[in-house]
Design an enzyme around this catalytic site. Structure first.
Site, PDB file in Angstrom:
ATOM      1  N   LYS A  32      -3.321  -9.542  -1.651  1.00  0.00           N
ATOM      2  CA  LYS A  32      -2.525  -9.437  -2.881  1.00  0.00           C
ATOM      3  C   LYS A  32      -1.221 -10.211  -2.786  1.00  0.00           C
ATOM      4  O   LYS A  32      -0.703 -10.691  -3.798  1.00  0.00           O
ATOM      5  CB  LYS A  32      -2.290  -7.975  -3.251  1.00  0.00           C
TER       6      LYS A  32
ATOM      7  N   LYS B 247      -9.576  -8.647   6.271  1.00  0.00           N
ATOM      8  CA  LYS B 247      -8.843  -7.796   5.328  1.00  0.00           C
ATOM      9  C   LYS B 247      -9.203  -6.337   5.543  1.00  0.00           C
ATOM     10  O   LYS B 247     -10.355  -5.923   5.400  1.00  0.00           O
ATOM     11  CB  LYS B 247      -9.170  -8.217   3.894  1.00  0.00           C
TER      12      LYS B 247
ATOM     13  N   LYS C  86       2.203 -11.981   4.121  1.00  0.00           N
ATOM     14  CA  LYS C  86       3.462 -11.918   3.372  1.00  0.00           C
ATOM     15  C   LYS C  86       4.317 -13.143   3.654  1.00  0.00           C
ATOM     16  O   LYS C  86       4.907 -13.733   2.739  1.00  0.00           O
ATOM     17  CB  LYS C  86       4.219 -10.630   3.724  1.00  0.00           C
TER      18      LYS C  86
ATOM     19  N   GLY D 172       0.798  -1.221   0.000  1.00  0.00           N
ATOM     20  CA  GLY D 172       0.000   0.000   0.000  1.00  0.00           C
ATOM     21  C   GLY D 172       0.826   1.263   0.000  1.00  0.00           C
ATOM     22  O   GLY D 172       0.415   2.294  -0.540  1.00  0.00           O
ATOM     23  N   ASN D 173       2.047   1.206   0.593  1.00  0.00           N
ATOM     24  CA  ASN D 173       2.888   2.396   0.661  1.00  0.00           C
ATOM     25  C   ASN D 173       3.401   2.819  -0.711  1.00  0.00           C
ATOM     26  O   ASN D 173       3.851   3.940  -0.899  1.00  0.00           O
ATOM     27  CB  ASN D 173       4.070   2.163   1.607  1.00  0.00           C
TER      28      ASN D 173
END
Length: 309
Positions: free
Chosen positions: A206, A122, A264, A9-10
């Protein structure tokens, strides 16, 4: 190498920034300039998140009450087109047209029996204060969870089974194109015994979807870019230890934050067990990440199990 890069997102929106089109483009431009060297030399697939953007579109939906709000699967497709367009354009610009870039809207098969549909985790949309979150939950019947010191909406996040368009992505790579796909994890769909797809009300993580794609493509490396320098055991406590390298078996014994680092790590485990390697580290130090000066690497041949910084 065949590399899948998952943008966190960053890379699209900094914390605390207004989610304007100008800020999205500025952040993506900086990200694509950082990726240009990698893109010139390798077969590259770029995937990206959409949590803030899909939440913003959902809020904009609610502001117009003459028609029913669009469902999450259509909003997910909309964010793929919106963000994919900007990434495609800015990466093409960063490469001065030396490589052709294709943005593809992808769908991700999930199981309708996935327990995630009964337990939303989420995070999507903007951050709220406790009071605003309580009011939004009551008004819109949302599920709310903590995100650091603030609160955000949470939705179901089922595990990806497969990426429907993997053969198309492979074909594009084999013909020399760079590919932007699996935006926001891809639009979650279920399929029937005749192959017909139906959209599901969820947002696929994602990183997990990128791992599924990387495994299906037999990619050499999955790179997950975030705003942290390492994956850390006991993060945020006096016992914190930063992990330099780990085997999938060893790191699977540790627990991480469910809504952020755990997906992740799970994604990295999936890729390493398929024979590839995964890197997790900071976007603004991509060269150092590739040179193994920062970040965490998960690969199948780490005899020590876990090597700490």
């Amino acid at each position: 190498m065949r590399v899948v890069v998952a943008l966190g997102g960053n890379a699209l929106a900094r914390r605390g920034e207004p989610m304007t089109a100008d800020r999205l483009r500025a952040n993506v431009k900086a990200t694509c300039q950082a990726l240009a060297g990698l893109a010139r030399e390798h077969e590259l697939v770029i995937t990206h998140g959409n949590g803030p953007q899909v939440g913003l579109l959902a809020l904009q939906n609610l502001a117009y009450q003459d028609v029913a709000a669009y469902p999450l699967d259509i909003l997910g497709a909309e964010t793929q087109g919106m963000i994919g367009y900007v990434v495609q354009q800015e990466l093409t610009n960063a490469l001065a047209g030396d490589r052709e870039v294709a943005a593809v809207i992808t769908t991700t098969v999930v199981s309708e029996d996935d327990p995630a549909f009964e337990r939303p985790t989420k995070l999507i949309g903007p951050q709220y204060s406790a009071q605003d979150a309580a009011e939004a939950a009551a008004e819109y019947r949302w599920t709310i969870a903590k995100d650091g010191k603030a609160f955000r909406r949470v939705v179901p996040s089922p595990d990806p089974v497969r990426i429907v368009q993997t053969p198309l992505v492979r074909l594009l790579l084999e013909n020399g194109l760079l590919v932007v796909c699996v935006g926001g994890g891809g639009v979650p769909v279920k399929t029937d015994n005749k192959g017909r797809q139906t959209g599901m009300q969820a947002v696929v993580d994602k990183d997990l979807a990128s791992a599924a794609l990387a495994a299906e493509l037999e990619a050499d490396t999955l790179i997950m870019l975030t705003d942290g320098d390492y994956v850390s055991e006991n993060w945020g406590t006096p016992e914190q230890r930063d992990i330099l390298t780990a085997s999938p078996e060893a790191i699977s014994q540790l627990a991480f934050a469910e809504g952020s680092m755990q997906p992740k790590v799970d994604a990295a485990i999936r890729v390493a067990k398929a024979g590839g390697r995964a890197l997790i580290g900071p976007l603004d130090r991509l060269d150092d990440l590739l040179a193994r000066k920062v970040g965490t690497e998960i690969r199948p041949d780490v005899a020590e199990g876990i090597v700490y910084v």
